[in-house]
Scaffold this motif. Structure first.
Motif, PDB file in Angstrom:
ATOM      1  N   ALA A  13       0.829  -1.207   0.000  1.00 57.84           N
ATOM      2  CA  ALA A  13       0.000   0.000   0.000  1.00 57.84           C
ATOM      3  C   ALA A  13       0.865   1.259   0.000  1.00 57.84           C
ATOM      4  O   ALA A  13       1.925   1.316   0.627  1.00 57.84           O
ATOM      5  N   SER A  14       0.376   2.266  -0.697  1.00 62.79           N
ATOM      6  CA  SER A  14       1.088   3.539  -0.758  1.00 62.79           C
ATOM      7  C   SER A  14       0.936   4.298   0.558  1.00 62.79           C
ATOM      8  O   SER A  14       0.110   3.941   1.420  1.00 62.79           O
ATOM      9  N   CYS A  15       1.695   5.371   0.705  1.00 62.91           N
ATOM     10  CA  CYS A  15       1.604   6.196   1.918  1.00 62.91           C
ATOM     11  C   CYS A  15       0.192   6.743   2.096  1.00 62.91           C
ATOM     12  O   CYS A  15      -0.343   6.763   3.213  1.00 62.91           O
ATOM     13  N   GLY A  16      -0.418   7.170   0.991  1.00 65.66           N
ATOM     14  CA  GLY A  16      -1.777   7.692   1.067  1.00 65.66           C
ATOM     15  C   GLY A  16      -2.775   6.627   1.468  1.00 65.66           C
ATOM     16  O   GLY A  16      -3.693   6.877   2.257  1.00 65.66           O
TER      17      GLY A  16
ATOM     18  N   ARG B  15       4.915  -3.051   9.914  1.00 69.47           N
ATOM     19  CA  ARG B  15       5.923  -2.711  10.920  1.00 69.47           C
ATOM     20  C   ARG B  15       6.818  -1.554  10.469  1.00 69.47           C
ATOM     21  O   ARG B  15       7.889  -1.331  11.036  1.00 69.47           O
ATOM     22  N   ASP B  16       6.355  -0.834   9.442  1.00 65.95           N
ATOM     23  CA  ASP B  16       7.106   0.322   8.957  1.00 65.95           C
ATOM     24  C   ASP B  16       6.237   1.568   8.918  1.00 65.95           C
ATOM     25  O   ASP B  16       6.431   2.454   8.102  1.00 65.95           O
ATOM     26  N   LEU B  17       5.273   1.643   9.835  1.00 70.16           N
ATOM     27  CA  LEU B  17       4.330   2.760   9.833  1.00 70.16           C
ATOM     28  C   LEU B  17       5.008   4.056  10.280  1.00 70.16           C
ATOM     29  O   LEU B  17       5.911   4.035  11.138  1.00 70.16           O
ATOM     30  N   PRO B  18       4.576   5.184   9.748  1.00 70.52           N
ATOM     31  CA  PRO B  18       5.045   6.473  10.276  1.00 70.52           C
ATOM     32  C   PRO B  18       4.712   6.573  11.762  1.00 70.52           C
ATOM     33  O   PRO B  18       3.707   6.029  12.235  1.00 70.52           O
ATOM     34  N   THR B  19       5.554   7.286  12.480  1.00 75.07           N
ATOM     35  CA  THR B  19       5.401   7.366  13.941  1.00 75.07           C
ATOM     36  C   THR B  19       4.019   7.855  14.352  1.00 75.07           C
ATOM     37  O   THR B  19       3.394   7.301  15.278  1.00 75.07           O
ATOM     38  N   ALA B  20       3.505   8.863  13.666  1.00 73.77           N
ATOM     39  CA  ALA B  20       2.203   9.428  14.053  1.00 73.77           C
ATOM     40  C   ALA B  20       1.093   8.400  13.885  1.00 73.77           C
ATOM     41  O   ALA B  20       0.196   8.292  14.733  1.00 73.77           O
ATOM     42  N   ILE B  21       1.124   7.655  12.806  1.00 71.16           N
ATOM     43  CA  ILE B  21       0.093   6.635  12.573  1.00 71.16           C
ATOM     44  C   ILE B  21       0.234   5.502  13.576  1.00 71.16           C
ATOM     45  O   ILE B  21      -0.762   5.031  14.148  1.00 71.16           O
ATOM     46  N   ARG B  22       1.471   5.073  13.808  1.00 68.20           N
ATOM     47  CA  ARG B  22       1.699   4.002  14.795  1.00 68.20           C
ATOM     48  C   ARG B  22       1.174   4.402  16.166  1.00 68.20           C
ATOM     49  O   ARG B  22       0.477   3.636  16.845  1.00 68.20           O
ATOM     50  N   ASP B  23       1.482   5.620  16.591  1.00 67.50           N
ATOM     51  CA  ASP B  23       1.072   6.063  17.918  1.00 67.50           C
ATOM     52  C   ASP B  23      -0.438   6.222  18.017  1.00 67.50           C
ATOM     53  O   ASP B  23      -1.034   5.944  19.075  1.00 67.50           O
ATOM     54  N   ALA B  24      -1.076   6.640  16.932  1.00 71.51           N
ATOM     55  CA  ALA B  24      -2.542   6.755  16.942  1.00 71.51           C
ATOM     56  C   ALA B  24      -3.181   5.380  17.076  1.00 71.51           C
ATOM     57  O   ALA B  24      -4.142   5.197  17.838  1.00 71.51           O
ATOM     58  N   LEU B  25      -2.668   4.415  16.352  1.00 68.70           N
ATOM     59  CA  LEU B  25      -3.223   3.065  16.432  1.00 68.70           C
ATOM     60  C   LEU B  25      -2.945   2.433  17.799  1.00 68.70           C
ATOM     61  O   LEU B  25      -3.707   1.577  18.260  1.00 68.70           O
ATOM     62  N   ALA B  26      -1.882   2.851  18.457  1.00 70.20           N
ATOM     63  CA  ALA B  26      -1.571   2.312  19.780  1.00 70.20           C
ATOM     64  C   ALA B  26      -2.606   2.706  20.818  1.00 70.20           C
ATOM     65  O   ALA B  26      -2.733   2.054  21.866  1.00 70.20           O
ATOM     66  N   THR B  27      -3.374   3.776  20.542  1.00 74.39           N
ATOM     67  CA  THR B  27      -4.423   4.211  21.473  1.00 74.39           C
ATOM     68  C   THR B  27      -5.819   3.914  20.910  1.00 74.39           C
ATOM     69  O   THR B  27      -6.806   4.461  21.381  1.00 74.39           O
ATOM     70  N   ASP B  28      -5.891   3.050  19.902  1.00 71.57           N
ATOM     71  CA  ASP B  28      -7.165   2.721  19.272  1.00 71.57           C
ATOM     72  C   ASP B  28      -8.123   2.119  20.303  1.00 71.57           C
ATOM     73  O   ASP B  28      -7.714   1.359  21.184  1.00 71.57           O
ATOM     74  N   PRO B  29      -9.414   2.461  20.213  1.00 65.71           N
ATOM     75  CA  PRO B  29     -10.368   1.892  21.176  1.00 65.71           C
ATOM     76  C   PRO B  29     -10.631   0.407  20.963  1.00 65.71           C
ATOM     77  O   PRO B  29     -11.152  -0.267  21.867  1.00 65.71           O
TER      78      PRO B  29
END
Length: 505
Positions: free
Chosen positions: A337-340, A361-375
């Protein structure tokens, strides 16, 4: 089998002098572990091969032995191993071509770069199994000659060889242009007509259930066609004639080919057998329209296999993820998948879409951190082993979702020693969490000792170098051989204990 000595033979920290002593007392099982040591010296390899001939082949494959070290009469396995690696002596090849043991001639037939006279000898071998092995691996010119061999088993092997000329693969598939085979492995041993009983009571019988011959060698002919259909070198115009064949196995062989016309793929998509359609669904050669049609196919495994297609449209994949048990793996389409597309999936209101992208396992930091707090606990469980997460983030996951994420948190490569210790003391830890901690490079002695309480984690913990030496030594006498062997292979085992374990001559 002495499992402790086998473990010791595999111990990376075993000193050279103890390796020497083990070589002197090795049996076949101990030798198998010694032969796989990367630090084995040439002298040790020669001594081991002399003591245990079965280990010589592996030592030759690993490059520990050379032509000068091997006597082909005394060490035939090692000599054949070097011949298969293309570094043996032509004299050896001629020796084995006349060997009375057919298994050695059969092994030789699979070797490449054989002298031409040896190839001619093998092609005329009295045992059809040797000739068939040659047909499976040989060069185009020899394969072309063997494609018309009077024995159907040799033809079947030639049909699987990608070096067989395409025109002859087509002939093997259709039967056009070749004389009829005279024998098959069924009529070699049974009076025809004969059908092999699926519940054959003879333990030494190597016929397959349903093997049959009425004079036309039908079961071997069927196997030959299947090999040719699976062979990518077989011409497309020959294989498409089988799209409506009565045999499901032959139609099934077509479903994974990448060279069929779109209309043939369309016919396969309507096949009555779901196995054919499932293989087709994962084939990246089918077009988007057919993928969308297959996404509505409720046949067994069709939708799951479509999800693994590297070219499946992202919207189709997201829809499949809602209703199909795909498994917690990184799918090829998500990996590409592309970045978009990654950002779009991560922000989707659909947990299934976020779950898909959380496997990367190569997600941008902001996306990784958002998913880490996913409900959604499933999303967090998928992101929990992503590298780069801080101890605070991992602890927050456990605090919010508990046992639903604890095993994957334990598998995070950046989990700290303190966190791993705390996880092993969790009130209701799942058993797979102990296995994750026992494998972890940051696991501490106390954490590993807690892991010893779990049966499946125990061998893993016994092999971990952070386990206290006195505990490792105690595990050498454990009743479970896997634990004892793992402890003996632990590089933190004290030298004095290692030395005491090696038998003295």
């Amino acid at each position: 089998m002495n499992h402790v000595l086998c473990g010791l033979a595999a111990n990376a920290a075993l000193p050279p002098e103890l390796v020497d002593q083990l070589v002197e007392v090795a049996d076949a099982e101990i030798a198998a572990d010694l032969a796989r040591r990367t630090d084995l010296s040439h002298a040790q390899a020669v001594a081991l091969a002399s003591r245990v001939e079965e280990s010589a082949a592996w030592l030759a494959y690993e490059g520990h032995l050379t032509i000068a070290d091997i006597d082909p009469a005394a060490q035939p396995h090692a000599a054949l191993a070097l011949l298969c690696e293309g570094v043996g002596s032509p004299r050896w090849a001629r020796l084995f071509a006349a060997d009375p043991v057919f298994e050695r001639r059969e092994k030789l037939a699979a070797c490449s770069s054989l002298p031409s006279d040896v190839v001619r000898t093998l092609a005329a071998d009295a045992d059809v199994r040797v000739v068939a092995e040659l047909a499976l691996w040989t060069t185009p010119g020899v394969a072309a000659r063997l494609a018309g061999h009077p024995h159907a088993e040799v033809r079947r092997a030639a049909a699987a060889n990608q070096a067989t000329p395409p025109s002859l693969l087509a002939a093997l598939l259709t039967g056009e242009g070749l004389p009829l085979a005279l024998r098959c492995r069924v009529c070699d041993r049974e009076e025809t007509p004969f059908v092999h009983d699926p519940h054959c009571p003879h333990n030494d019988c190597d016929l397959l259930p349903g093997d049959s011959c009425d004079g036309s060698h039908e079961s071997t002919l069927h196997a030959t066609r299947r090999m040719a259909l699976q062979n990518p070198a077989t011409p497309t115009e020959a294989v498409i004639r089988f799209v409506n064949h009565p045999s499901v196995l032959l139609r099934w062989a077509l479903a994974s080919r990448s060279d069929l016309p779109s209309e043939v793929y369309g016919q396969l998509a309507m096949d009555p057998d779901p196995g054919v359609r499932a293989d087709l669904a994962e084939n990246p050669a089918i077009d988007e329209a057919l993928m969308r049609a297959l996404s509505a196919d409720r046949g067994h495994d069709v939708q799951r296999r479509l999800a693994h297609n590297p070219r499946v449209p992202l919207d189709v994949l997201t829809r499949l993820a809602r209703t199909t048990k795909i498994g917690t793996i990184l799918l090829p389409r998500i990996a590409a998948a592309s970045c978009g597309e990654v950002a779009e999936l991560a922000e989707s209101p659909e947990p299934a879409a976020r779950l898909l992208v959380a496997q990367r396992r190569d997600l941008p930091t902001a996306i990784r951190d958002a998913l880490a707090t996913d409900p959604d606990a499933k999303v967090v469980n998928s992101i929990a082993s992503h590298p780069g997460l801080s101890e605070a983030q991992l602890r927050a996951m456990v605090a919010r979702h508990g046992v639903h994420v604890i095993a994957m948190v334990a598998a995070n490569p950046d989990a700290t020693p303190a966190l791993l210790e705390d996880l092993t003391r969790h009130e209701q830890p799942p058993k797979k969490m102990f296995r994750a901690v026992a494998r972890h490079r940051n696991a501490t002695g106390p954490a590993l000792q807690n892991c010893l309480a779990d049966k499946q984690a125990r061998p893993l913990a016994a092999n971990h170098p952070a386990l206290p030496p006195h505990v490792i030594a105690e595990l050498l006498t454990y009743t479970d051989w896997q634990v004892a062997e793992a402890a003996a292979a632990n590089p933190s085992l004290p030298f004095a204990v290692m030395s005491a374990l090696v038998p003295q001559l």
